[in-house]
Design a protein around this motif. Structure first.
Motif, PDB file in Angstrom:
ATOM      1  N   THR A 292      17.789  38.115  37.700  1.00 50.81           N
ATOM      2  CA  THR A 292      18.452  39.544  37.130  1.00 50.81           C
ATOM      3  C   THR A 292      19.723  40.424  37.760  1.00 50.81           C
ATOM      4  OG1 THR A 292      16.036  40.115  36.657  1.00 50.81           O
ATOM      5  CG2 THR A 292      17.664  41.861  36.016  1.00 50.81           C
ATOM      6  N   ALA A 293      19.563  40.290  39.636  1.00 54.18           N
ATOM      7  CA  ALA A 293      20.413  40.420  40.393  1.00 54.18           C
ATOM      8  C   ALA A 293      21.743  39.272  39.857  1.00 54.18           C
ATOM      9  CB  ALA A 293      20.228  40.764  41.732  1.00 54.18           C
ATOM     10  N   SER A 294      21.762  38.018  39.478  1.00 53.89           N
ATOM     11  CA  SER A 294      22.549  37.616  39.305  1.00 53.89           C
ATOM     12  C   SER A 294      23.423  37.872  38.145  1.00 53.89           C
ATOM     13  CB  SER A 294      22.521  35.843  38.759  1.00 53.89           C
ATOM     14  OG  SER A 294      21.707  35.410  40.513  1.00 53.89           O
ATOM     15  N   LEU A 295      22.465  38.038  37.405  1.00 55.76           N
ATOM     16  CA  LEU A 295      23.029  38.420  35.509  1.00 55.76           C
ATOM     17  C   LEU A 295      23.971  40.141  35.946  1.00 55.76           C
ATOM     18  CD1 LEU A 295      22.719  37.881  32.520  1.00 55.76           C
ATOM     19  CD2 LEU A 295      20.761  39.974  32.693  1.00 55.76           C
ATOM     20  N   ARG A 296      23.581  40.768  36.910  1.00 56.99           N
ATOM     21  CA  ARG A 296      23.828  42.145  36.895  1.00 56.99           C
ATOM     22  C   ARG A 296      25.465  41.549  37.765  1.00 56.99           C
ATOM     23  NH1 ARG A 296      25.185  46.094  40.337  1.00 56.99           N
ATOM     24  NH2 ARG A 296      24.599  48.220  39.314  1.00 56.99           N
ATOM     25  N   ILE A 297      25.669  40.758  38.689  1.00 51.02           N
ATOM     26  CA  ILE A 297      26.611  40.282  39.217  1.00 51.02           C
ATOM     27  C   ILE A 297      27.508  39.373  38.279  1.00 51.02           C
ATOM     28  CG2 ILE A 297      27.202  39.201  41.725  1.00 51.02           C
ATOM     29  CD1 ILE A 297      25.344  39.505  42.694  1.00 51.02           C
ATOM     30  N   GLN A 298      26.867  39.134  37.703  1.00 44.80           N
ATOM     31  CA  GLN A 298      27.737  37.963  37.033  1.00 44.80           C
ATOM     32  C   GLN A 298      28.093  39.077  36.239  1.00 44.80           C
ATOM     33  OE1 GLN A 298      25.251  34.670  35.901  1.00 44.80           O
ATOM     34  NE2 GLN A 298      26.056  33.765  37.505  1.00 44.80           N
ATOM     35  N   THR A 299      28.070  39.647  35.860  1.00 48.90           N
ATOM     36  CA  THR A 299      28.080  40.956  34.596  1.00 48.90           C
ATOM     37  C   THR A 299      29.478  42.954  35.051  1.00 48.90           C
ATOM     38  OG1 THR A 299      26.054  41.550  34.429  1.00 48.90           O
ATOM     39  CG2 THR A 299      26.900  40.116  32.598  1.00 48.90           C
ATOM     40  N   ASN A 300      29.469  41.945  36.051  1.00 46.46           N
ATOM     41  CA  ASN A 300      30.618  43.041  36.570  1.00 46.46           C
ATOM     42  C   ASN A 300      31.392  43.108  36.484  1.00 46.46           C
ATOM     43  OD1 ASN A 300      30.990  45.408  38.236  1.00 46.46           O
ATOM     44  ND2 ASN A 300      29.107  45.114  39.945  1.00 46.46           N
ATOM     45  N   PRO A 301      32.622  44.341  36.426  1.00 43.03           N
ATOM     46  CA  PRO A 301      33.409  43.400  35.674  1.00 43.03           C
ATOM     47  C   PRO A 301      34.867  43.672  36.767  1.00 43.03           C
ATOM     48  CG  PRO A 301      32.943  45.376  34.319  1.00 43.03           C
ATOM     49  CD  PRO A 301      31.456  44.934  35.533  1.00 43.03           C
ATOM     50  N   GLN A 302      33.989  43.876  38.260  1.00 41.70           N
ATOM     51  CA  GLN A 302      34.545  44.106  39.699  1.00 41.70           C
ATOM     52  C   GLN A 302      34.960  42.704  39.747  1.00 41.70           C
ATOM     53  OE1 GLN A 302      32.083  46.541  41.740  1.00 41.70           O
ATOM     54  NE2 GLN A 302      34.432  48.033  42.177  1.00 41.70           N
ATOM     55  N   ASN A 303      33.385  41.392  39.911  1.00 43.40           N
ATOM     56  CA  ASN A 303      33.530  39.555  40.011  1.00 43.40           C
ATOM     57  C   ASN A 303      34.122  39.854  39.232  1.00 43.40           C
ATOM     58  OD1 ASN A 303      32.020  40.963  42.548  1.00 43.40           O
ATOM     59  ND2 ASN A 303      29.469  41.062  41.266  1.00 43.40           N
ATOM     60  N   LYS A 304      34.737  39.702  37.851  1.00 44.84           N
ATOM     61  CA  LYS A 304      35.679  38.825  37.283  1.00 44.84           C
ATOM     62  C   LYS A 304      36.510  37.427  37.706  1.00 44.84           C
ATOM     63  CE  LYS A 304      37.195  38.233  33.164  1.00 44.84           C
ATOM     64  NZ  LYS A 304      35.924  38.214  32.220  1.00 44.84           N
ATOM     65  N   ALA A 305      37.523  38.065  39.548  1.00 47.17           N
ATOM     66  CA  ALA A 305      38.234  36.671  39.758  1.00 47.17           C
ATOM     67  C   ALA A 305      36.703  35.928  40.313  1.00 47.17           C
ATOM     68  CB  ALA A 305      38.361  37.629  41.035  1.00 47.17           C
ATOM     69  N   ASP A 306      35.677  36.250  40.959  1.00 44.82           N
ATOM     70  CA  ASP A 306      34.755  35.147  41.069  1.00 44.82           C
ATOM     71  C   ASP A 306      34.041  34.179  39.449  1.00 44.82           C
ATOM     72  OD1 ASP A 306      34.355  35.218  44.075  1.00 44.82           O
ATOM     73  OD2 ASP A 306      34.440  37.161  43.617  1.00 44.82           O
ATOM     74  N   PHE A 307      34.190  34.761  38.989  1.00 46.96           N
ATOM     75  CA  PHE A 307      33.423  34.178  38.378  1.00 46.96           C
ATOM     76  C   PHE A 307      34.319  33.446  36.375  1.00 46.96           C
ATOM     77  CE2 PHE A 307      30.090  36.514  40.528  1.00 46.96           C
ATOM     78  CZ  PHE A 307      28.931  35.259  40.556  1.00 46.96           C
ATOM     79  N   GLY A 308      35.430  33.125  36.438  1.00 42.39           N
ATOM     80  CA  GLY A 308      36.671  33.306  35.748  1.00 42.39           C
ATOM     81  C   GLY A 308      35.596  32.797  34.636  1.00 42.39           C
ATOM     82  N   SER A 309      34.954  31.054  35.010  1.00 41.79           N
ATOM     83  CA  SER A 309      35.077  30.723  33.683  1.00 41.79           C
ATOM     84  C   SER A 309      33.544  30.839  33.464  1.00 41.79           C
ATOM     85  CB  SER A 309      34.255  29.346  34.509  1.00 41.79           C
ATOM     86  OG  SER A 309      33.343  29.515  35.987  1.00 41.79           O
ATOM     87  N   ILE A 310      33.278  32.384  33.432  1.00 49.96           N
ATOM     88  CA  ILE A 310      31.097  32.501  32.936  1.00 49.96           C
ATOM     89  C   ILE A 310      31.549  33.588  32.188  1.00 49.96           C
ATOM     90  CG2 ILE A 310      29.478  33.058  33.242  1.00 49.96           C
ATOM     91  CD1 ILE A 310      29.097  31.705  36.090  1.00 49.96           C
ATOM     92  N   SER A 311      31.413  34.048  30.643  1.00 53.10           N
ATOM     93  CA  SER A 311      31.479  35.530  29.709  1.00 53.10           C
ATOM     94  C   SER A 311      30.382  35.975  30.345  1.00 53.10           C
ATOM     95  CB  SER A 311      31.648  34.390  28.620  1.00 53.10           C
ATOM     96  OG  SER A 311      30.643  33.989  27.940  1.00 53.10           O
TER      97      SER A 311
END
Lengths: 117, 750
Positions: free
Chosen positions: A74-93
């Motif tokens: 769940t924490a991973s989901l929260r991190i991945q969907t956080n707009p602040q981390n957009k740069a890190d997860f460019g390929s993951i919508s």
């Protein structure tokens, strides 16, 4: 910003809490409530293990690691969907992140159910 | 980069397709090569299982195929470790057997009824094709170069360091494990790069598969946390690291605990604590990062850093405390001996007695990796020059695996993948540089800071050739040709070397021994199977065979008889019991053999044809292992001459001459030679004129070249004498006066 130079710990914490309540979107709050719940369940299981002994150790382990595993997923989901981390997860919508989350949770639960016997 | 070479085939959409097709063809060819170069032993000899360990895996696979998965999982094997038995389902890594069982079922589903033996023999070559593909994927993640992945694939396909463990017929855990190792690393790199939970979950799944296949999974369990830890220390924490690592750890640990042999080990032993520690550390770091984003206060940051450090140290302290108080088990002996290299030799002789557990000599590196070992440091250097998350992984892997491969010969196997990857990185860099570099256009020199060169050039007259072509370097066709030509030559030599090594060193099944006759034709010595089939056909179904543990699996697999000890050395005392029986006098050994219901004793003797791996050469290990348990009864010193030599001729010590092993080895050996001429061709010494006599055993079978000798344990004497006096009586040298003289008598107790 009013607490920038304050040294009172209580004040800092209060300010953090206020900011959190203000700035966090509803969906993320939902995730956070779920994570708090998981921590609570995990702590309860651990407490019971300390008090009541760990006799079916595999049962304790699978229950406990289910909460831990679900927490980190769940924490991973929260991190991945956080707009602040957009740069890190460019390929993951966001949809992809959620699908991944479901996939990981399914595997986790399969292993836990198998391990609890 | 390569696209700039050649015609329109290599440009645009067509070019992409052409390159894809070429890549596919190359990969298929590499896989074919990898499979083909492992077939020497099948073509030269026959399609059989080699070595010792694979015989157990083969037997277990047959059991799985015959009895189904559920009974394989709960298999209690009463035909090994005779009085004790072995809970096989809970003491083996089932990945290998289940894989070949699944292939067997799949092929039957496709109406190809292939014998399970052929699947077992061919599993390792098939997996090596997959390993080549996996290392292609792994290297492609490391480098942008189009050639790096393909180079790594061909290196991995034919490097002798990997072939040595995966020729056709070596049906060992490593056969499948190296593929899983490389593929798990590929998935890990993929998940670190993308931060995707899906790739993390796949890493965990393949990690679980790897755990089910090989005990070397501990390497992954420690390498991935180390990678993350180093990244954290370098200040390279990113949310991607959190998602990939925690997903891998939580799912992978659960997956590994599903294997009964592993069970609770991932939370109970020190080997796995690094992964748990980094998991906790990562939670802390992620939390601190989260708070840091919301709070821009400088003091608070330092406070939090200190907080992380304190919690980390406290957790480490708790771990040390738990280890010393015994809640967390300390390092296992095999693992510990990697750090303290003298440990095994002193405390656990059974680990030190295995030849694969010795340190590696320099020539072994050149022999197994040839050209790659030179390119390896260069490749690691390349990783340093362009240091991203995945390059850090290669560096750590290289350092760790080099150390382990230096300590233990068999760990050369885990070094080979990273050597192939690093060498491919270095070589592809060279090729990319020399193949496609274009001559810079001359005006490049003219613009920019023009003053200095102009004055310098203007001083020299234009008629000099060097000033007409001011660009010196690797741009000329000659230097390109020279460089790529040299590299091609080296690569061709590498292929030659690999083929030669595979053909000559690693493709001999130890079950049949090949030797050359005087005219160059091959002569096959097949004593092992001769003896094992004798046992299979001429003894009772439940006759117990006592032999040294090396042959336990083969006896179980080929002779199909119960054994006392085997290559799974889980019970040291039981092995020491056999060692004691082998190294004691007959009077001591006979009761031991009676107590363990031994019917036959099998020994290996190479004295006649000079086969050096026989039991007399292993005898000192039997003595040492027995001495570890019964230091009062067995002493290694007694087996040496007063000058400290280990001899078997008439100078040999009395303990040596009276030991059961000595007697069994040289029993009746004199009869092969003219009187007094008996020689042992392994030890190169003459034997005593009078051969040893056996009273409690009788010779049951001796193979053609005397390699295997089988003795039957006699029953108790009918008249209740001990065997020595019965022998003496039968020989007729009964003392004449015994009837008349009254010996010291004891009271009869009824």
């Amino acid at each position: 910003t009013t607490v920038r130079n304050s040294s009172d710990a209580q004040e800092i914490a209060l300010a953090v809490w206020d900011r959190y309540v203000q700035d966090t979107p509803q969906r993320v709050k939902l995730i956070d409530v779920f994570m708090t719940f998981l921590i609570f369940v995990g702590a309860l299981q651990f407490l019971y293990c300390v008090i009541g002994g760990n006799y079916p150790f595999n049962a304790f382990l699978s229950g406990f690691s289910a909460t831990v595993g679900q927490f980190v997923l769940t924490a991973s989901l929260r991190i991945q969907t956080n707009p602040q981390n957009k740069a890190d997860f460019g390929s993951i919508s966001h949809e992809r992140a959620f699908a991944d989350y479901v996939f990981g949770s399914l595997i986790l639960h399969f292993f836990c159910v198998n391990f609890i016997n | 980069m390569a696209a700039s070479v050649g015609s329109s085939f290599f440009k645009g959409e067509t070019g992409r397709n052409t390159r894809g097709l070429l890549r596919l063809i190359i990969l298929v060819l590499i896989a074919t090569t990898a499979v083909a170069s492992r077939l020497f032993s099948v073509i030269r000899f026959e399609s059989i299982i080699h070595e010792f360990d694979p015989w157990f895996n083969f037997r277990a696979t047959k059991y799985l195929v015959q009895n189904g998965f559920t009974s394989f999982w709960d298999w209690f094997d009463d035909r090994t470790w005779h009085p004790l038995g072995r809970v096989t389902g809970g003491t083996l890594y089932p990945g290998l057997m289940v894989t070949s069982g699944a292939i067997w079922h799949f092929l039957r589903f496709l109406t190809f009824p292939v014998d399970i033996r052929n699947i077992c023999v061919m599993l390792a070559p098939a997996c090596s094709g997959l390993t080549a593909f996996a290392s292609y994927l792994l290297t492609s993640e490391m480098s942008d170069s189009p050639s790096a992945g393909l180079l790594a694939a061909i290196f991995m396909g034919i490097a002798p360091g990997y072939i040595s463990r995966s020729v056709a017929g070596s049906y060992d855990n490593e056969a499948i494990a190296i593929f899983l190792l490389v593929f798990t690393f590929y998935l890990w790199i993929k998940s670190v790069k993308q931060g995707s939970v899906m790739w993390g979950a796949f890493t965990a799944l393949f990690y679980g598969y790897m755990v089910s296949a090989w005990g070397g999974y501990v390497f992954i369990t420690n390498l991935l946390p180390l990678h993350v830890f180093v990244l954290l220390c370098m200040g390279r924490y990113s949310p991607r690291l959190y998602t990939s690592y925690t997903t891998w750890y939580s799912l992978g640990t659960l997956a590994s605990m599903q294997i009964p042999f592993v069970g609770f080990l991932p939370i109970r032993t020190s080997d796995h604590m690094a992964a748990l520690g980094v998991f906790g550390l990562l939670q802390l770091v992620a939390f601190v990062e989260f708070v840091r984003q919301t709070l821009p206060s400088k003091q608070f940051q330092t406070l939090l850093r200190a907080f992380v450090l304190v919690v980390f140290l406290a957790a480490f302290g708790v771990l040390v405390l738990l280890t010393f108080s015994g809640v967390v088990a300390p390092w296992g002996g095999r693992f510990y001996s990697l750090w303290d290299t003298g440990y095994a030799k002193i405390h656990i002789p059974i680990i030190a007695s295995v030849s694969e557990h010795q340190p590696t000599a320099w020539p072994a590196f050149f022999f197994d990796l040839n050209l790659l070992i030179w390119l390896f440091p260069a490749g690691v250097y390349m990783c340093f020059r362009n240091l991203k998350d995945e390059q850090v992984f290669v560096v750590i892997y290289a350092v760790l695996a080099s150390y382990f491969a230096g300590v233990m010969v068999r760990l050369m196997l885990t070094l080979t993948p990273v050597v192939c990857v690093a060498a491919a990185l270095a070589l592809s860099q060279i090729l990319d540089t020399f193949l496609v570099t274009k001559t810079p256009v001359a005006p490049a020199q003219a613009n920019g800071n023009t003053d200095a060169p102009k004055t310098a050039a203007s001083l020299i007259p234009d008629t000099l050739r060097s000033t007409q072509k001011p660009l010196v370097g690797i741009y000329s066709t000659f230097s390109k040709f020279a460089m790529t030509g040299t590299i091609t030559a080296y690569l061709l030599l590498f292929v030659l070397h690999c083929t030669w090594v595979t053909s000559n060193a690693y493709s001999s099944p130890s079950v049949v021994l090949a030797s050359k006759m005087a005219d160059g034709s091959q002569h096959i010595i097949d004593d092992y199977r001769e003896a094992y089939y004798w046992l299979r056909q001429n003894t009772e179904q439940n006759a117990k065979i006592m032999s040294w543990w090396d042959y336990g699996y083969q006896i179980g697999g080929m002779a199909d008889r119960p054994t006392l000890v085997d290559n799974n050395t889980w019970n040291n005392t039981h092995i020491a019991t056999v060692g004691k029986a082998m190294s004691s006098r007959e009077e001591v050994s006979y009761p031991i053999m009676r107590q363990h219901e031994v019917d036959y004793v099998l020994i290996v003797f190479g004295g006649l044809i000079g086969y050096s791996g026989d039991d007399i050469n292993k005898f000192l290990w039997m003595v040492r292992i027995a001495e570890g348990i019964w230091p009062d009864e067995i002493k290694e010193r007694d087996y040496f001459t007063p000058r400290g030599e280990y001899r078997i001729d008439d100078q040999a010590s009395d303990t040596m001459k009276n030991s059961l092993m000595y007697k069994m080895s040289y029993y009746n050996y004199n009869s092969l030679f003219p009187a007094g001429q008996a020689t042992d061709r392994v030890r190169g010494s003459k034997l005593p004129a009078e051969g040893p006599e056996l009273s409690t055993l009788e010779e049951a079978f001796t193979s053609e070249n005397w390699i295997i000798r089988i003795y039957k344990v006699k029953d108790l004497d009918n008249l209740n004498r001990d065997h020595q006096s019965a022998m003496a009586f039968e020989k007729g040298n009964k003392r004449k006066k015994t009837s008349k003289r009254k010996g010291p008598r004891v009271l009869r107790v009824d």
